[in-house]
Design a protein around this motif. Structure first.
Motif, mmCIF file in Angstrom:
data_model
loop_
_atom_site.group_PDB
_atom_site.id
_atom_site.type_symbol
_atom_site.label_atom_id
_atom_site.label_comp_id
_atom_site.label_asym_id
_atom_site.label_seq_id
_atom_site.Cartn_x
_atom_site.Cartn_y
_atom_site.Cartn_z
ATOM 1 N N MET A 299 30.911 23.975 75.622
ATOM 2 C CA MET A 299 29.682 23.241 75.898
ATOM 3 C C MET A 299 29.844 21.774 75.510
ATOM 4 S SD MET A 299 26.667 25.671 74.440
ATOM 5 C CE MET A 299 26.187 27.209 75.183
ATOM 6 N N GLY B 96 22.390 24.119 78.627
ATOM 7 C CA GLY B 96 23.805 24.377 78.399
ATOM 8 C C GLY B 96 24.499 23.467 77.414
ATOM 9 N N ALA C 12 22.783 22.578 85.065
ATOM 10 C CA ALA C 12 23.088 23.910 84.552
ATOM 11 C C ALA C 12 22.326 24.984 85.310
ATOM 12 C CB ALA C 12 22.739 23.990 83.058
ATOM 13 N N THR D 15 19.986 27.932 85.383
ATOM 14 C CA THR D 15 18.945 28.348 84.444
ATOM 15 C C THR D 15 18.183 29.587 84.916
ATOM 16 O OG1 THR D 15 17.337 26.835 85.449
ATOM 17 C CG2 THR D 15 18.619 26.000 83.591
ATOM 18 N N ARG E 17 23.863 32.231 77.513
ATOM 19 C CA ARG E 17 25.254 31.740 77.660
ATOM 20 C C ARG E 17 25.968 32.461 78.789
ATOM 21 N NH1 ARG E 17 29.008 30.018 79.036
ATOM 22 N NH2 ARG E 17 30.799 29.045 77.996
ATOM 23 N N ARG F 41 24.688 31.263 82.293
ATOM 24 C CA ARG F 41 25.240 29.984 82.727
ATOM 25 C C ARG F 41 26.647 30.118 83.294
ATOM 26 N NH1 ARG F 41 22.131 28.105 78.245
ATOM 27 N NH2 ARG F 41 23.877 28.304 76.804
ATOM 28 N N ASP G 41 29.658 29.264 70.848
ATOM 29 C CA ASP G 41 28.503 28.684 71.525
ATOM 30 C C ASP G 41 27.173 29.249 71.035
ATOM 31 O OD1 ASP G 41 30.199 27.132 72.995
ATOM 32 O OD2 ASP G 41 30.118 28.352 74.801
#
Length: 228
Positions: free
Chosen positions: A2, A26, A127, A129, A164, A167, A181
Motif C-alpha cells: 500500500m 487503499g 481504488a 471499493t 484488503r 481491493r 497491511d
C-alpha cells in the motif's frame, strides 16, 4: 505494498474522517497531531505522501514543510482553512505540491493525491471499493457487507481483512502482505492472527466455511477473493 500516507492534522474529527476515508481507498495511513510527532513519523515511517495542516499546537506547518523540503522530495499536500491567495503562494513557493482549502470533497482530495504522485512518476488508479458476486456484496465506502441480501456484522479487523482482499479481488495476496497491511509491518510473522480471522470471516460470509467459494486459500502463499 500500500501507498503510505501521513496525515498531520490536530482536529480530531477531520483527522478521523481522513484516516477512515483513505484506508478504504487503499492507503496505509499514519496520523500526527503536532509538528514534533510528524517529525518522528517522517523519520521512522517513511511515508510516500504527506497531508499537512498548518495551525498545529506546537508550531506552523510551513516550518515543517521547509524542513522537509531540505531533506526529501515526497509529495506534500497542504490542507488548511486559510484561503488567502498570498498564503497559498507562500506555501507553494516553499515546496508544497498542492493546496486544498477546507472544506473540500473526498473526490477532489483523492484526485489531487493522484496528480501529485503522477508528477513523481507513479500512476495511481482509483481504488476498487465495491464487490458483488451475486451472493456476496461489499461496499467499502459505506462499510456495508451483505450475504444474499442480509447484512453481516464484521468486527473492524474482519472488515479491514476483507477490504484488503476486495481491493485485489481475483489476485493472490500473500500472508505477509495481508499481515502488514491489516495489522502492521511488525506483525508479518504472526500467521496465527491471519488463520484465526480468516476462519471467523469465512464463518460469517461463506455458506459452507469448510468449502469456501469466496475466500480461497492459496496453499503456502496466501489468500484470494474469487473474482466477481
Amino acid at each position: 505494498m500500500m501507498l503510505r500516507l501521513l496525515v498531520v492534522e490536530d482536529d480530531p474529527a477531520i483527522r478521523a474522517m481522513l484516516q477512515s476515508t483513505l484506508v478504504v481507498e487503499g492507503f496505509e495511513v499514519r496520523t500526527a497531531v503536532s509538528v514534533s510527532e510528524a517529525r518522528a513519523l517522517l523519520r521512522h515511517a517513511a511515508p510516500d505522501v504527506v497531508l499537512l495542516d498548518l495551525g498545529l499546537p506546537d508550531g506552523d506547518g510551513l516550518d515543517l514543510l521547509r524542513e522537509l523540503r531540505r531533506e526529501q522530495a515526497i509529495p506534500v499536500l497542504v490542507v488548511s482553512a486559510r484561503h488567502q491567495e498570498t498564503e497559498k503562494v507562500k506555501l507553494l513557493d516553499a515546496g508544497a505540491d498542492d493546496y486544498l482549502t477546507k472544506p473540500f470533497s473526498v473526490g477532489e482530495l483523492l484526485a489531487r493525491i493522484r496528480v501529485a504522485m503522477r508528477h513523481r512518476g507513479t500512476a495511481l488508479s482509483p481504488a476498487r471499493t465495491a464487490y458483488d458476486s451475486g451472493t456476496l456484496h461489499v461496499d467499502l465506502a459505506g462499510r456495508m457487507v451483505a450475504v444474499k441480501g442480509q447484512p453481516v456484522h464484521l468486527t473492524p479487523t474482519e472488515f479491514a481483512l476483507l477490504a484488503r482482499l476486495v481491493r485485489s479481488a481475483g489476485q493472490v495476496v500473500t500472508h505477509r502482505q495481508l499481515l502488514a497491511d491489516v495489522w502492521g509491518p511488525e506483525f508479518v510473522d504472526h500467521t496465527h492472527y491471519l488463520r484465526l480471522y480468516m476462519g471467523q470471516l469465512r464463518a460469517k460470509i461463506e455458506e459452507r466455511p469448510a468449502e469456501p467459494r469466496h475466500l480461497l486459500t492459496e496453499t503456502g502463499v496466501g489468500y484470494r477473493l474469487a473474482a466477481a
